[in-house]
Design a protein around this motif. Structure first.
Motif, PDB file in Angstrom:
ATOM      1  N   GLY A   7       0.781  -1.231   0.000  1.00 17.55           N
ATOM      2  CA  GLY A   7       0.000   0.000   0.000  1.00 17.55           C
ATOM      3  C   GLY A   7       0.813   1.282   0.000  1.00 17.55           C
ATOM      4  O   GLY A   7       0.257   2.371   0.002  1.00 17.55           O
ATOM      5  N   SER A   8       2.138   1.188  -0.019  1.00 15.94           N
ATOM      6  CA  SER A   8       2.973   2.395   0.020  1.00 15.94           C
ATOM      7  C   SER A   8       3.209   2.994  -1.369  1.00 15.94           C
ATOM      8  O   SER A   8       3.683   4.122  -1.482  1.00 15.94           O
ATOM      9  CB  SER A   8       4.324   2.087   0.660  1.00 15.94           C
ATOM     10  OG  SER A   8       5.086   1.234  -0.174  1.00 15.94           O
ATOM     11  N   HIS A   9       2.915   2.246  -2.419  1.00 15.00           N
ATOM     12  CA  HIS A   9       3.122   2.644  -3.819  1.00 15.00           C
ATOM     13  C   HIS A   9       4.607   2.775  -4.160  1.00 15.00           C
ATOM     14  O   HIS A   9       4.963   3.349  -5.176  1.00 15.00           O
ATOM     15  CB  HIS A   9       2.393   3.946  -4.153  1.00 15.00           C
ATOM     16  CG  HIS A   9       0.907   3.837  -4.036  1.00 15.00           C
ATOM     17  ND1 HIS A   9       0.122   3.404  -5.068  1.00 15.00           N
ATOM     18  CD2 HIS A   9       0.067   4.086  -2.997  1.00 15.00           C
ATOM     19  CE1 HIS A   9      -1.138   3.398  -4.678  1.00 15.00           C
ATOM     20  NE2 HIS A   9      -1.193   3.814  -3.415  1.00 15.00           N
ATOM     21  N   VAL A  10       5.501   2.284  -3.296  1.00 15.82           N
ATOM     22  CA  VAL A  10       6.937   2.379  -3.503  1.00 15.82           C
ATOM     23  C   VAL A  10       7.559   1.000  -3.323  1.00 15.82           C
ATOM     24  O   VAL A  10       7.229   0.276  -2.398  1.00 15.82           O
ATOM     25  CB  VAL A  10       7.576   3.364  -2.501  1.00 15.82           C
ATOM     26  CG1 VAL A  10       9.074   3.419  -2.681  1.00 15.82           C
ATOM     27  CG2 VAL A  10       6.978   4.739  -2.648  1.00 15.82           C
ATOM     28  N   VAL A  11       8.475   0.654  -4.225  1.00 13.73           N
ATOM     29  CA  VAL A  11       9.174  -0.626  -4.147  1.00 13.73           C
ATOM     30  C   VAL A  11      10.676  -0.350  -4.052  1.00 13.73           C
ATOM     31  O   VAL A  11      11.252   0.262  -4.956  1.00 13.73           O
ATOM     32  CB  VAL A  11       8.878  -1.488  -5.392  1.00 13.73           C
ATOM     33  CG1 VAL A  11       9.629  -2.803  -5.339  1.00 13.73           C
ATOM     34  CG2 VAL A  11       7.387  -1.731  -5.540  1.00 13.73           C
ATOM     35  N   PRO A  12      11.325  -0.774  -2.952  1.00 18.21           N
ATOM     36  CA  PRO A  12      12.778  -0.589  -2.857  1.00 18.21           C
ATOM     37  C   PRO A  12      13.508  -1.691  -3.622  1.00 18.21           C
ATOM     38  O   PRO A  12      13.128  -2.847  -3.576  1.00 18.21           O
ATOM     39  CB  PRO A  12      13.056  -0.691  -1.358  1.00 18.21           C
ATOM     40  CG  PRO A  12      11.948  -1.535  -0.826  1.00 18.21           C
ATOM     41  CD  PRO A  12      10.753  -1.285  -1.710  1.00 18.21           C
TER      42      PRO A  12
END
Length: 58
Positions: A7-12
């Motif tokens: 749900g953060s819309h960010v992929v590390p």
């Protein structure tokens, strides 16, 4: 909720000692309304912390 970004819309992505952050390929970038709401809440928390800090310093 997306299982990739939670749900953060960010992929590390880790490349050696470097971590790069990308938009989630499943969800896409965070909607502007959600981002602005998050930033407003953060700004409010910072101002409250500054008030508390300066009240303790005086």
């Amino acid at each position: 909720m997306c299982e990739l970004c939670c749900g953060s819309h960010v992929v590390p992505v880790r490349i050696g000692a470097i971590i790069e952050f990308y938009d989630c390929p499943n969800c896409g970038p965070m909607p502007e309304e959600k981002f602005q709401k998050m930033m407003d809440e953060l700004e409010k928390k910072i101002k409250e912390a500054e008030k508390k800090f300066y009240a303790e310093v005086r």
